[in-house]
Design an enzyme around this catalytic site. Sequence first.
Site, mmCIF file in Angstrom:
data_model
loop_
_atom_site.group_PDB
_atom_site.id
_atom_site.type_symbol
_atom_site.label_atom_id
_atom_site.label_comp_id
_atom_site.label_asym_id
_atom_site.label_seq_id
_atom_site.Cartn_x
_atom_site.Cartn_y
_atom_site.Cartn_z
ATOM 1 N N GLY A 124 13.975 58.870 73.069
ATOM 2 C CA GLY A 124 13.231 59.565 74.112
ATOM 3 C C GLY A 124 13.378 58.900 75.458
ATOM 4 N N GLY A 159 11.132 58.191 79.102
ATOM 5 C CA GLY A 159 9.832 58.219 79.748
ATOM 6 C C GLY A 159 9.939 57.951 81.231
ATOM 7 N N TYR A 193 9.215 55.270 82.805
ATOM 8 C CA TYR A 193 9.613 53.915 83.173
ATOM 9 C C TYR A 193 10.815 53.396 82.397
ATOM 10 C CZ TYR A 193 5.067 53.983 85.448
ATOM 11 O OH TYR A 193 4.002 54.317 86.236
ATOM 12 N N GLY A 194 11.359 54.202 81.502
ATOM 13 C CA GLY A 194 12.503 53.727 80.749
ATOM 14 C C GLY A 194 12.850 54.650 79.602
ATOM 15 N N LYS A 211 12.632 49.733 73.516
ATOM 16 C CA LYS A 211 12.226 50.290 74.804
ATOM 17 C C LYS A 211 12.988 49.559 75.884
ATOM 18 C CE LYS A 211 8.147 51.590 77.509
ATOM 19 N NZ LYS A 211 6.658 51.622 77.526
ATOM 20 N N ASP A 266 -4.603 55.200 77.418
ATOM 21 C CA ASP A 266 -3.678 56.338 77.392
ATOM 22 C C ASP A 266 -3.543 56.855 75.958
ATOM 23 O OD1 ASP A 266 -2.016 58.253 78.479
ATOM 24 O OD2 ASP A 266 -0.222 56.999 78.432
#
Length: 350
Positions: free
Chosen positions: A30, A32, A34-35, A52, A148
């Site tokens: 995936g 996102g 920020y990365g 990540k 979150d």
Amino acid sequence: MTPSLQPHNSAKHPPQIIHNDSLVLQDMLGVGAYGSVYKAYDQVSRQMRAIKCIRTAGLDSRQRAFQGHEAELHSLVSGHPNIATLHEVVEEDDFFYMIMDCGLEGDLFSKITERGGYVGKALAIKSIFGQIASAVLHCHSKGVFHRDLKPENIIMFGDVVKLVDFGLATTEPISSDFGCGSTFYLSPECQGGYVEQVTSFDSAANDVWSLGVILINLVFGRNPWKQACPRDETFSAFVLNNDFLQTILPMSDELNDIIKSVFCLNSKRRLSLPEFARRVQGCTSFTTAGEGSSSSSPRATAAAAGATGAETTPIRFHFGHDALLCNSRDNKAQSQGQDSGVCVELHSVA
């Protein structure tokens, strides 16, 4: 030996693993804000890992510290069975890597919206919610508040779920970072207050509010409202009549009492997380239609109708000093019912 990742300069290609490393990169999971997250096989542990990958080139010292803060808090809460373990952190050249547990079955959001979900499956709902609550309670016991919480940040490992993404987490029990999180799951006080403006809010109580929305997601396959603010007609109706959700969803009196205690505008009077978890596990029925019937979005209902049963697997959850035992799956219930047409469907929010 610490795995060494060789970053690739092109955004079209993932970072490459040096030949003598234990990690064998496979594909992207995936992307996102920020990365990106990649899947890799660890030849030493013989386990799949999620990597990540955050590009640090061009970031100032404050932004770099922010990435380190995420890794620090994630590491602090690692080791719990319902939190993805952060195994290693590697910083090389212009990239920052976090190597953690990898779930191959997607996240809870896709399970709810695309793969049948849990509508009408009371035992499965108790199992999944119990695991999530146990993870969040562990975080709170370590002084970490997620901020979150949403189905997209809960990864599936068969019947087990694990919490991820501590990018917005904090160690501040009282926070003034308003608007921190995803719109559907924000408490009113996290948005500055509903009745009157506030200067700060309780981080733990804000997490409890988000868990309340997640519980509605699990039981009905929908969100209760788009945003807990005065502009939202559904939420405003709930504020005027806190039994309102029961008029648009086939919600049992028992669940309605729990939800009202969670969606309390006064965060000091809001249900505590341990009590919330205990009451969900002890709930005899979530819906007025019984264990095998409830309202759902058409997409979730159609998928759930073809679901097959499975043997129940006991799972033990720990809430403080208490332990609760429930079954991980309901092998009889299937979704029937019809769409209420009032509450909004689940939508992915970055």
